[in-house]
Design an enzyme around this catalytic site. Structure first.
Site: not given
Lengths: 255, 202
Positions: B77, B184, B186
């Protein structure tokens, strides 16, 4: 193409997920972490946790459960409830929350929005609003977690949307109170009015009861996401079925 | 393999760390380059604004260290944007922010116009040439990943994968040992987990 988001909302009171009707009479529906995991596995695009007892009692969200949620789920989530300072927001973001949402504290201290946006960026600053039409004008309510303390604000909803965006809010969650918990459909009229003045992502909240309610709010009010609680908690609608239905209706969703 | 997570005070350290934990990796949290001495790979996470993030990297010595480091590096990001030369995100100062300068290119403000609201927030699709990079192994063209950003890197020589939101956005980049994801991983479900796993194993 950007997908429309389906967002289960988990109202949290005393560490448990609860659900009320028109903001009253809460009953426990389950454990926070278990429900978060379940919804992530089912294909929810994002989760929102509202600590509904936080503002009335002057408390702040427990970062402990924020960390427990962040460990198990692999989709974004937002934490709301009584966040009144940059430090309180930081604690939740560093515990693993992706966004923080403020509602009553933003009305009490609008400069908090600017401070949060400057510190963390607009993308993680959500402003939640509880709104209903009174005398022909959409007006905001405060302290909606506690029926004995709920107040009608002097502010009108549409001008507040414009103001919070100028102050740096990156997303608006508009909870239409007359529709909340009664499953008669989203407040399309109010959401269309909000969409016209809202240049950041807009999330519809309050009233989802059937799959065609989601279709209507995306097609008619052009919102970016639709939030719902009881239809998911009570398995009235399954998220995988809803995604298939919306895709067949021509709405871009994440499979 | 030891992986270090570069710890700037503005970053989304916890969620990246937990995603790595779910893959069975316990990263070293490295606030300074010295703390990452034993690591064989580095991840630079990040949310927030470019100016404060760069100041944090300069204070900690990471900015200089990364400019001469040769270990595989993944920016996430804002962490991806910081790899480039300059950002239009001015934090009110009215001048561009100088970035790490590891990849040629500039970070611009996204102007989605008719595509939708600003910032670009939500699940969008990846377009890429299959087989073009080990990071994309096992990922299907058109897979959805989660984006949250208001600034972007236009498609260029380092672009591995794009997404479209008004304009074509660099969703993943590669420049030698340095790579980055604008989205992202994650927070991108199984697709994101696979990309992180590809970085760990690659």
């Amino acid at each position: 193409m950007l997908a429309r988001r389906i967002i289960p909302c988990l109202d949290v009171r005393d560490g448990k997920v609860v659900k009320g009707v028109r903001f009253k009479d809460h009953e426990i529906v389950g454990d926070i972490v278990e429900l978060a995991r379940l919804y992530a596995e089912q294909g929810a695009d994002e989760l929102v946790f509202y600590d509904i007892s936080a503002s009335p009692e002057g408390r702040e969200v427990e970062p402990l459960w924020v960390g427990r949620v962040a460990q198990v789920i692999d989709i974004p989530f937002c934490v709301a409830g009584g966040i009144r300072s940059v430090a309180a927001a930081r604690a939740r973001l560093h515990a693993g929350a992706d966004k923080i949402s403020i509602n009553t504290p933003a009305l009490e201290n609008p400069n908090l929005i600017n401070a949060l946006a400057e510190e963390f960026g607009s993308q993680c600053v959500v402003v939640g609003m509880d709104s209903r039409k009174i005398g022909g004008i959409y007006r905001l309510h405060q302290y909606t977690g506690d029926p004995d303390r709920t107040l009608t604000s002097e502010r009108d909803t549409l001008s507040w949307i414009k103001e919070v965006i100028e102050r740096g809010a990156g997303e608006i969650v508009l909870n239409c109170m007359d529709q909340d918990g009664v499953r008669q459909g989203y407040d399309i009229e109010q959401l269309i009015a909000a969409r016209e003045v809202c240049s950041v992502p807009l999330i519809a909240s309050g009233g989802a009861g059937a799959m065609d309610h989601f279709e209507a709010v995306f097609k008619k009010a052009n919102v970016d996401g639709a939030l719902a609680a009881s239809v998911f908690h009570r398995s009235v609608i399954s998220i995988p079925d809803l995604k298939i239905y919306l895709a067949q209706s021509g709405i871009e969703v994440r499979p | 393999m030891t992986l270090a997570l570069i710890d700037t005070s503005t970053a989304n350290i916890a969620s990246v760390r937990y995603a790595l934990n779910r893959l069975g990796v316990e990263p070293v949290l490295a606030a300074t380059p010295g703390e990452a001495a034993s690591a064989t790979k580095l991840i630079l996470p990040g949310v927030g604004a470019a100016g404060p993030a760069m100041r944090a990297l300069e204070r900690s010595g990471w900015a200089d260290a990364l400019r001469s480091d040769t270990r595989p590096l993944l920016g996430v990001c804002l962490g991806m944007q910081l790899l480039f030369g300059e950002s239009d995100e001015d934090s009110g100062a009215g001048v561009p922010v100088s970035l790490l300068g590891l990849i040629p290119g500039r970070v611009e403000r996204l102007a989605p116009s008719d595509a939708g609201p600003w910032p670009h927030m939500g699940w969008n699709t990846l377009s890429f040439q299959p087989g073009s990079d080990p990071l994309l192994t096992g990922i299907e063209e058109g897979a959805h990943v989660y984006f949250v950003h208001g600034f972007y890197v236009p498609e260029g020589a380092s672009t591995l994968a794009t997404t479209t939101y008004g304009t074509r956005i660099s969703a993943m980049v590669r420049h030698g040992h340095i790579a980055g994801c604008q989205f992202h991983p994650e927070r991108s479900g199984a697709v994101g987990a696979r990309i992180l796993s590809n970085f760990i194993k690659g």
